[in-house]
Design a protein around this motif. Structure first.
Motif, PDB file in Angstrom:
ATOM      1  N   VAL A 197       0.835  -1.205   0.000  1.00  0.00           N
ATOM      2  CA  VAL A 197       0.000   0.000   0.000  1.00  0.00           C
ATOM      3  C   VAL A 197       0.869   1.253   0.000  1.00  0.00           C
ATOM      4  O   VAL A 197       0.572   2.231  -0.699  1.00  0.00           O
ATOM      5  N   SER A 198       1.955   1.237   0.765  1.00  0.00           N
ATOM      6  CA  SER A 198       2.843   2.406   0.823  1.00  0.00           C
ATOM      7  C   SER A 198       3.520   2.682  -0.514  1.00  0.00           C
ATOM      8  O   SER A 198       3.958   3.805  -0.770  1.00  0.00           O
ATOM      9  N   GLN A 199       3.593   1.657  -1.373  1.00  0.00           N
ATOM     10  CA  GLN A 199       4.236   1.800  -2.681  1.00  0.00           C
ATOM     11  C   GLN A 199       3.234   2.106  -3.800  1.00  0.00           C
ATOM     12  O   GLN A 199       3.613   2.154  -4.961  1.00  0.00           O
ATOM     13  N   GLY A 200       1.965   2.314  -3.433  1.00  0.00           N
ATOM     14  CA  GLY A 200       0.965   2.684  -4.418  1.00  0.00           C
ATOM     15  C   GLY A 200       0.139   1.546  -4.967  1.00  0.00           C
ATOM     16  O   GLY A 200      -0.688   1.748  -5.864  1.00  0.00           O
ATOM     17  N   PHE A 201       0.328   0.343  -4.423  1.00  0.00           N
ATOM     18  CA  PHE A 201      -0.496  -0.791  -4.835  1.00  0.00           C
ATOM     19  C   PHE A 201      -1.842  -0.730  -4.106  1.00  0.00           C
ATOM     20  O   PHE A 201      -2.002   0.012  -3.140  1.00  0.00           O
ATOM     21  N   GLU A 202      -2.783  -1.537  -4.580  1.00  0.00           N
ATOM     22  CA  GLU A 202      -4.140  -1.519  -4.033  1.00  0.00           C
ATOM     23  C   GLU A 202      -4.488  -2.887  -3.467  1.00  0.00           C
ATOM     24  O   GLU A 202      -3.987  -3.922  -3.945  1.00  0.00           O
ATOM     25  N   ILE A 203      -5.375  -2.919  -2.468  1.00  0.00           N
ATOM     26  CA  ILE A 203      -5.836  -4.160  -1.849  1.00  0.00           C
ATOM     27  C   ILE A 203      -7.338  -4.319  -2.095  1.00  0.00           C
ATOM     28  O   ILE A 203      -8.103  -3.366  -1.947  1.00  0.00           O
ATOM     29  N   GLY A 204      -7.750  -5.524  -2.489  1.00  0.00           N
ATOM     30  CA  GLY A 204      -9.158  -5.823  -2.684  1.00  0.00           C
ATOM     31  C   GLY A 204      -9.561  -7.066  -1.912  1.00  0.00           C
ATOM     32  O   GLY A 204      -8.719  -7.798  -1.385  1.00  0.00           O
ATOM     33  N   VAL A 205     -10.867  -7.314  -1.829  1.00  0.00           N
ATOM     34  CA  VAL A 205     -11.414  -8.464  -1.109  1.00  0.00           C
ATOM     35  C   VAL A 205     -11.769  -9.560  -2.107  1.00  0.00           C
ATOM     36  O   VAL A 205     -12.490  -9.317  -3.085  1.00  0.00           O
ATOM     37  N   HIS A 206     -11.255 -10.767  -1.852  1.00  0.00           N
ATOM     38  CA  HIS A 206     -11.446 -11.904  -2.759  1.00  0.00           C
ATOM     39  C   HIS A 206     -12.363 -12.932  -2.107  1.00  0.00           C
ATOM     40  O   HIS A 206     -11.949 -14.011  -1.705  1.00  0.00           O
ATOM     41  N   GLY A 207     -13.645 -12.542  -1.982  1.00  0.00           N
ATOM     42  CA  GLY A 207     -14.595 -13.424  -1.324  1.00  0.00           C
ATOM     43  C   GLY A 207     -14.339 -13.479   0.171  1.00  0.00           C
ATOM     44  O   GLY A 207     -13.716 -12.591   0.749  1.00  0.00           O
ATOM     45  N   LEU A 208     -14.803 -14.555   0.795  1.00  0.00           N
ATOM     46  CA  LEU A 208     -14.641 -14.711   2.243  1.00  0.00           C
ATOM     47  C   LEU A 208     -13.742 -15.892   2.583  1.00  0.00           C
ATOM     48  O   LEU A 208     -12.800 -15.757   3.352  1.00  0.00           O
ATOM     49  N   LYS A 209     -14.002 -17.053   1.965  1.00  0.00           N
ATOM     50  CA  LYS A 209     -13.252 -18.266   2.278  1.00  0.00           C
ATOM     51  C   LYS A 209     -12.652 -18.929   1.038  1.00  0.00           C
ATOM     52  O   LYS A 209     -11.966 -19.951   1.146  1.00  0.00           O
ATOM     53  N   HIS A 210     -12.958 -18.395  -0.129  1.00  0.00           N
ATOM     54  CA  HIS A 210     -12.515 -18.984  -1.406  1.00  0.00           C
ATOM     55  C   HIS A 210     -13.040 -20.420  -1.558  1.00  0.00           C
ATOM     56  O   HIS A 210     -12.339 -21.324  -2.002  1.00  0.00           O
ATOM     57  N   ASP A 211     -14.289 -20.596  -1.191  1.00  0.00           N
ATOM     58  CA  ASP A 211     -14.908 -21.910  -1.331  1.00  0.00           C
ATOM     59  C   ASP A 211     -15.997 -21.939  -2.396  1.00  0.00           C
ATOM     60  O   ASP A 211     -16.691 -22.951  -2.565  1.00  0.00           O
ATOM     61  N   GLY A 212     -16.161 -20.814  -3.121  1.00  0.00           N
ATOM     62  CA  GLY A 212     -17.114 -20.798  -4.222  1.00  0.00           C
ATOM     63  C   GLY A 212     -18.573 -20.794  -3.813  1.00  0.00           C
ATOM     64  O   GLY A 212     -19.443 -21.114  -4.630  1.00  0.00           O
ATOM     65  N   ARG A 213     -18.901 -20.378  -2.590  1.00  0.00           N
ATOM     66  CA  ARG A 213     -20.272 -20.512  -2.109  1.00  0.00           C
ATOM     67  C   ARG A 213     -20.992 -19.183  -1.897  1.00  0.00           C
ATOM     68  O   ARG A 213     -22.153 -19.172  -1.483  1.00  0.00           O
ATOM     69  N   GLU A 214     -20.327 -18.049  -2.151  1.00  0.00           N
ATOM     70  CA  GLU A 214     -20.948 -16.742  -1.905  1.00  0.00           C
ATOM     71  C   GLU A 214     -22.305 -16.597  -2.583  1.00  0.00           C
ATOM     72  O   GLU A 214     -23.244 -16.045  -2.027  1.00  0.00           O
ATOM     73  N   PHE A 215     -22.420 -17.087  -3.824  1.00  0.00           N
ATOM     74  CA  PHE A 215     -23.650 -16.909  -4.601  1.00  0.00           C
ATOM     75  C   PHE A 215     -24.414 -18.223  -4.787  1.00  0.00           C
ATOM     76  O   PHE A 215     -25.264 -18.329  -5.668  1.00  0.00           O
ATOM     77  N   GLU A 216     -24.107 -19.199  -3.935  1.00  0.00           N
ATOM     78  CA  GLU A 216     -24.770 -20.492  -4.051  1.00  0.00           C
ATOM     79  C   GLU A 216     -26.252 -20.387  -3.723  1.00  0.00           C
ATOM     80  O   GLU A 216     -27.092 -21.033  -4.352  1.00  0.00           O
ATOM     81  N   SER A 217     -26.580 -19.579  -2.745  1.00  0.00           N
ATOM     82  CA  SER A 217     -27.981 -19.372  -2.376  1.00  0.00           C
ATOM     83  C   SER A 217     -28.119 -17.992  -1.750  1.00  0.00           C
ATOM     84  O   SER A 217     -27.142 -17.393  -1.300  1.00  0.00           O
ATOM     85  N   ARG A 218     -29.344 -17.514  -1.703  1.00  0.00           N
ATOM     86  CA  ARG A 218     -29.592 -16.202  -1.098  1.00  0.00           C
ATOM     87  C   ARG A 218     -29.252 -16.222   0.391  1.00  0.00           C
ATOM     88  O   ARG A 218     -28.718 -15.249   0.936  1.00  0.00           O
ATOM     89  N   ALA A 219     -29.532 -17.334   1.043  1.00  0.00           N
ATOM     90  CA  ALA A 219     -29.263 -17.430   2.476  1.00  0.00           C
ATOM     91  C   ALA A 219     -27.765 -17.336   2.758  1.00  0.00           C
ATOM     92  O   ALA A 219     -27.337 -16.644   3.690  1.00  0.00           O
ATOM     93  N   ILE A 220     -26.956 -18.044   1.983  1.00  0.00           N
ATOM     94  CA  ILE A 220     -25.503 -17.993   2.181  1.00  0.00           C
ATOM     95  C   ILE A 220     -24.980 -16.607   1.872  1.00  0.00           C
ATOM     96  O   ILE A 220     -24.141 -16.056   2.601  1.00  0.00           O
ATOM     97  N   PHE A 221     -25.476 -16.005   0.800  1.00  0.00           N
ATOM     98  CA  PHE A 221     -25.034 -14.660   0.426  1.00  0.00           C
ATOM     99  C   PHE A 221     -25.292 -13.675   1.562  1.00  0.00           C
ATOM    100  O   PHE A 221     -24.403 -12.913   1.955  1.00  0.00           O
ATOM    101  N   GLU A 222     -26.488 -13.698   2.107  1.00  0.00           N
ATOM    102  CA  GLU A 222     -26.829 -12.755   3.166  1.00  0.00           C
ATOM    103  C   GLU A 222     -26.062 -13.049   4.460  1.00  0.00           C
ATOM    104  O   GLU A 222     -25.710 -12.129   5.199  1.00  0.00           O
TER     105      GLU A 222
END
Length: 356
Positions: free
Chosen positions: A142-167
């Motif tokens: 970050v001090s060198q001008g790079f950026e940080i982003g969020v790559h899901g939560l657990k990297h298990d491919g389940r964020e959009f599996e269902s509305r309940a999991i998403f919420e």
């Protein structure tokens, strides 16, 4: 346009297979995962129809058709419009990284040093609840001008599996975004739901490809420019991922990256690449990435920025207007200090753009 940008043309007939794969993937050895992906890629290659790979020009054809129709009907051509990119640049170049494990995290300093050597900075998408993050490495980035982003939560491919999991995960994802001061999101394995993603609350998302039949969720937005999903700026991945190109398809050179970069430059689009430090662990792979950086470094017409800067520029551009008439045009609004004006004419059936 939204039919293609939002992938409404896709009929998801393999959703149950996708869910089953991600539920069992933690128990499948990595070599076996790669073996299955490579075998399946051969089947996919034989059946690619739409979107075409590695170049799909459907949205460009629509845009050009609209411009041609306007010019044919205008009594006073040419047509003037706000240019796509600031500083009179022809096209944009954006580097992103997905850090999928400890090996990738430890490889960050070497990859970042290489990019700085060529005058580039990038964004690094980290997984909050998969591995222990070394904040000494991240803070230096970050001090060198790079950026940080969020790559899901657990990297298990389940964020959009269902509305309940998403919420159930939404609050924690937003917590990490605030804590890290992260502006952007990329979904693991680029799994996506166009109707839910604006709810994540980020400035931008980077989970869509323009075209990629080889991803777990194949398809693409068919577009090489940023676009809006409600108030969310979507920055599509417009070059094949390193993992797809080298690990799945077995390429041993960067000819496809070079070919598509040249095509995007000609169209005035955005070259956005996703490279994984987890797979740049051999001298061969590291050298291929360096070859690409050296190749694009020689492009004189590119605007290089991190994703956050591109998203903010796109909002400024969208909020600006062109005023004036007959050669006395000017840009008014938040992009006025940086935007240029494109002068578009027809030469036969071909569109010609000139920066003024």
């Amino acid at each position: 346009m939204e039919y293609y940008l939002y992938e409404r043309y896709i009929h998801n007939s393999n959703g149950h297979m996708l869910k089953a794969y991600y539920r069992t993937r933690p128990y499948i050895p990595r070599p076996l995962q790669l073996f299955v992906r490579r075998r399946y890629a051969r089947i996919q290659s034989a059946h690619i129809q739409f979107p075409a790979w590695p170049i799909e020009s459907k949205v460009i054809q629509i845009l050009q058709g609209c411009l041609q129709e306007v010019l044919r009907k205008r009594s006073d051509p040419p047509l003037h419009r706000i240019s796509f990119w600031p500083e009179k640049k022809r096209f944009a170049f954006v580097i992103t990284h997905d850090v999928e494990g400890i090996k990738g995290l430890k490889n960050i300093p070497a990859v970042a040093a290489l990019e700085r050597e060529y005058g580039f900075v990038s964004s690094w998408n980290l997984v909050p609840e998969l591995y222990s993050i070394d904040w000494k490495i991240v803070d230096k980035l970050v001090s060198q001008g790079f950026e940080i982003g969020v790559h899901g939560l657990k990297h298990d491919g389940r964020e959009f599996e269902s509305r309940a999991i998403f919420e159930s995960r939404l609050h924690r994802i937003q917590h990490y975004a605030r804590t890290w001061k992260a502006s952007g999101f990329r979904s693991p394995s680029t799994l996506r739901n166009v109707d839910w993603m604006p709810e994540l609350g980020f400035e931008y998302d980077c989970s869509f490809h323009d075209t990629d039949p080889y991803e777990p969720q194949p398809g693409g937005c068919c577009n090489i420019w940023p676009f809006f999903i409600k108030n969310l700026v979507e920055l599509p991945i417009t070059l094949p991922q390193d993992h797809t190109l080298f690990e799945i398809l077995g390429h041993r050179n960067i000819s496809i990256w070079k070919k598509k970069t040249d095509w995007i430059e000609k169209q005035g689009g955005m070259v956005l690449i996703d490279v994984h430090p987890d797979y740049l662990l051999t001298r061969e792979k590291f050298s291929l990435y360096e070859q690409f950086l050296a190749y694009i470094k020689n492009k004189t017409s590119l605007w290089h920025a991190v994703p956050r800067e591109v998203a903010r520029w796109w909002r400024d551009r969208d909020a600006s207007i062109l005023t004036g008439a007959k050669g006395a045009y000017r840009v008014e609004g938040p992009a006025s200090g940086r935007a240029s004006i494109l002068r578009t004419t027809m030469d036969g059936d071909q569109l010609r753009d000139e920066m003024v």
